[in-house]
Design an enzyme around this catalytic site. Structure first.
Site, short mmCIF file in Angstrom:
data_model
loop_
_atom_site.label_atom_id
_atom_site.label_comp_id
_atom_site.label_asym_id
_atom_site.label_seq_id
_atom_site.Cartn_x
_atom_site.Cartn_y
_atom_site.Cartn_z
N HIS A 90 42.47 47.85 37.34
CA HIS A 90 43.72 48.54 36.63
C HIS A 90 43.38 49.90 35.82
CE1 HIS A 90 46.60 45.48 36.63
NE2 HIS A 90 45.96 44.71 36.22
N CYS A 130 45.19 43.61 41.48
CA CYS A 130 44.54 42.27 40.95
C CYS A 130 46.17 41.72 41.04
CB CYS A 130 44.73 43.41 39.56
SG CYS A 130 44.78 41.32 38.09
N1 GLN Z 1 48.47 37.24 36.78
C1 GLN Z 1 47.79 37.48 37.16
C2 GLN Z 1 46.02 36.28 36.70
O1 GLN Z 1 46.13 36.53 35.51
C3 GLN Z 1 47.10 38.47 37.94
C4 GLN Z 1 46.92 39.68 36.69
C5 GLN Z 1 47.03 41.50 36.00
O2 GLN Z 1 47.76 41.63 37.51
N2 GLN Z 1 46.91 41.62 35.93
O3 GLN Z 1 44.87 36.63 37.29
#
Ligand code: GLN
Length: 252
Positions: A196, A96
């Site tokens: 995740h 992510c």
């Molecule tokens: N901040 C990034 C987004 O909103 C990644 C979020 C995350 O790592 N879950 O896309």
């Protein structure tokens, strides 16, 4: 099996969302059960990365605020070494927010665009805090079977020709909710994903794919002894079953 593997965990204090640290615990356990000693070095802001010192590199996810703190440090202290390590076959997994920062750039919901490391030939733009986030359970089709996980991101990632998808979406949003792609692969050893969960405990075949690649590079060909993955496979099947039920419901 007498073997050892060395893993660099990038920014565990700042980039560890939705259990991403569980990926390290999973790799450590799956190595330990096979007599493989896995050492883990945690590299934070200001720490340099020795490209010759590791067999695996992991980077988890984060909200925009932490990504902004990490982005500059990545470019200043780790980018060159990351490119060298990946070019020399070190196995990289980025989840992510980590995946986004290892692309060409990430434009957060607000503020300046963040220049990426450019490991993945991909770019990410967050359409704005008021636009729907991609949140929920995900099932995707990877070359080695299905992968299950959980996504929560606002950023939309688009792959350029130099990258290819890690997987295709069966249920969920994936890279951008449009083209059916999930994650990215650069070559055979760099993996980016939005999954995740954490990802690896419920996807033992993918975890072993990473371990086997790292072992092969370090200790030439090494066959991984099979583990009793009944619990992991049951958790995986549950997640796939839930997705099929949801898809069935949606298709009515
Ligand atoms: N901040 C990034 C987004 O909103 C990644 C979020 C995350 O790592 N879950 O896309």
């Amino acid at each position: 099996m007498e073997a050892d593997l060395r893993l660099a965990h990038l920014y565990p204090k700042l980039m560890n969302l939705y259990g991403d640290r569980g990926n390290i615990l999973c790799l450590r356990r799956r190595c330990q059960q096979r007599g493989i000693a896995l050492t883990v070095d945690e590299l934070e802001l200001g720490d340099t990365l020795d490209p010759n010192a590791y067999d695996l590199i992991f980077m988890g996810g984060a909200q925009d605020r932490e990504q902004r703190r990490v982005a500059e440090d990545l470019l200043e202290t780790k980018a060159e070494a990351l490119h060298q390590a990946v070019a020399e076959g070190v196995v990289l997994l980025a989840v992510c927010g980590g995946y986004q920062l290892l692309g060409r750039y990430y434009r957060p919901a607000a503020g300046e665009e963040l220049a990426g490391v450019g490991i993945f030939d991909a770019w990410t733009e967050h359409p704005g805090a008021d636009v729907k986030r991609f949140i929920g359970n995900v099932v995707v089709r990877w070359q080695g079977g299905t992968l299950v996980g959980f996504e929560n991101h606002g950023g939309r990632t688009y792959l350029e020709p130099g990258a290819r998808p890690l997987a295709t979406v069966i249920s969920g949003f994936g890279n951008n909710g449009r083209d059916g792609s999930e994650g990215a692969m650069q070559g055979e050893n760099a993996f980016g994903t939005y999954l995740h969960g954490s990802l690896l405990p419920k996807n033992p075949r993918f975890a072993d794919h990473l371990i086997a690649q790292a072992l092969k590079r370090r200790h030439s060909e090494v066959a991984l002894s099979p583990l009793d993955d009944a619990l992991e496979e049951r958790a995986h099947a549950e997640a796939v079953g839930l997705a099929k039920k949801k898809l069935g419901f949606l298709r009515r």
